[in-house]
Design an enzyme around this catalytic site. Structure first.
Site, mmCIF file in Angstrom:
data_model
loop_
_atom_site.group_PDB
_atom_site.id
_atom_site.type_symbol
_atom_site.label_atom_id
_atom_site.label_comp_id
_atom_site.label_asym_id
_atom_site.label_seq_id
_atom_site.Cartn_x
_atom_site.Cartn_y
_atom_site.Cartn_z
ATOM 1 N N HIS A 1 0.819 -1.211 0.000
ATOM 2 C CA HIS A 1 0.000 0.000 0.000
ATOM 3 C C HIS A 1 0.854 1.263 0.000
ATOM 4 C CE1 HIS A 1 0.682 0.805 4.367
ATOM 5 N NE2 HIS A 1 0.714 -0.509 4.463
ATOM 6 N N CYS B 1 2.494 -5.785 6.579
ATOM 7 C CA CYS B 1 2.196 -5.244 5.250
ATOM 8 C C CYS B 1 3.392 -4.451 4.732
ATOM 9 C CB CYS B 1 0.953 -4.378 5.296
ATOM 10 S SG CYS B 1 -0.552 -5.316 5.652
#
Length: 349
Positions: free
Chosen positions: A232, A251
């Site tokens: 992201h 992440c």
């Protein structure tokens, strides 16, 4: 090779110090400094260039200054480096075979992403990956979706540990950060109707609207995996300038993510870079299925070389190489994440 003494004086161009002799010897042995440069106590332009070369291939800022991290890297023994090469040779050999004409390689210890096409790297992106206590998982998968202007849903752990205490101190926190409360029927609930001092946090979804302050900013990249990990964007762009980019909960944050999403969406009709930028500007949540899924490999490679023959080393951040000495800048102890993740994404406003 010899150890380079740790001195009070930082070794850099213009300095004259007896320890520079050991630095010269060390850089000569590893091929960073030509032997004809000779042995002296002067830190001259030859040593400056050699040290910058050494730093670049160890993932350090190539500033030509022998600071703490550079000295630690210089003083990892040849035996340890050899063992590192042998360990990673096995890892790389296990990756042989058809990786796909177009694929993404995420090297966790390097905190870096490479987009590969026809066996050539066409794009490199700096990344932030999982910290030692919440590591990013090694996995072979496929990217199937890009979401522009994603929603961010706060994990339960963040709600309990962070958001509720913040709401107790500042009842406007949710509103200022564009976080809405959604009940089990999909209806929005007003924060003023919640008792923030109750023994348990409210059983509601905490969902942040798309936008610049969204914890994932403009983009989320989804790939198949059982760990609820994804790649992201981030509003905290300064993180990419840090030396140690091991700060997430699993992440992977991507610098210049729009370059990467343009590459991923190249074969998906209707998604030019211009159209992608237009949609991001609208701040409307827009999921996009890739016309063809792109293979992605999350690997743990701490030593390698490319066709130029220059050997690269990185810290064994998760202590997977079996050499504690290589975990130069980390704390010990790795605990697997208990569930879905990026609890470090809490908006800080």
């Amino acid at each position: 090779w010899p150890d380079v003494p740790v001195t009070q004086q930082r070794l850099q161009i213009g300095v004259s110090d007896p320890s520079v002799q050991a630095l010269r010897q060390r850089l000569m042995v590893s091929g960073d400094l030509p032997r004809e440069a000779g042995i002296s106590s002067a830190f001259d332009s030859y040593v400056d260039g050699a040290l910058k070369r050494f730093q670049a291939r160890h993932g350090l800022p190539a500033d030509g200054v022998s600071g703490e991290y550079t000295t630690k890297a210089l003083n990892v023994s040849a035996q340890i480096r050899l063992a590192q090469l042998q360990t990673n040779l096995v890892r790389i050999q296990s990756m042989s075979g058809d990786l796909g004409q177009r694929h993404l390689m995420v090297n966790i210890p390097a905190a870096a992403i490479e987009a590969v096409e026809n066996e050539r790297v066409v794009l490199r992106n700096t990344a932030v990956v999982g910290r030692a206590s919440r590591p990013t998982h090694v996995i072979n998968s496929k990217i199937y979706e890009v979401i522009l202007n994603p929603y961010w849903t706060a994990p339960r752990s963040i709600v309990e540990k962070d958001i509720v205490p913040l709401m107790q101190k500042d009842p406007t926190y949710l509103e200022r950060n564009n976080i809405r409360l959604i009940d089990g029927k999909g209806q929005e609930v007003s924060p003023t109707s919640v008792d923030w001092f109750a023994p348990k946090a409210p059983n509601l979804m905490f969902r942040q609207d798309p936008g610049k302050i969204n914890a994932m900013s403009s983009t989320k990249i989804n790939f198949h995996n059982p760990n609820n990990e994804y790649m992201h964007d981030t509003p905290q762009q300064g993180l990419f300038n840090k030396l140690m980019r091991f700060e997430s909960s699993g992440c992977v944050r991507v610098q210049n993510v729009r370059d990467l999403t343009s590459w991923l969406l190249r074969d998906t009709p209707g998604w030019s870079r211009q159209e992608m930028e237009r949609v991001i500007a609208t701040r409307v949540n827009t999921p996009i299925k890739l016309a063809q899924e792109v293979p992605v490999y999350f690997v743990y490679i701490t030593a390698w070389s490319a066709k130029d023959g220059v050997v690269q080393f990185r810290d064994d951040i998760y202590e997977k190489d079996g050499n504690a000495e290589l975990a130069l800048n980390t704390t010990t102890g790795i605990e697997q994440p208990a569930g879905p993740v990026d609890d470090d994404l809490l908006p800080r406003n």
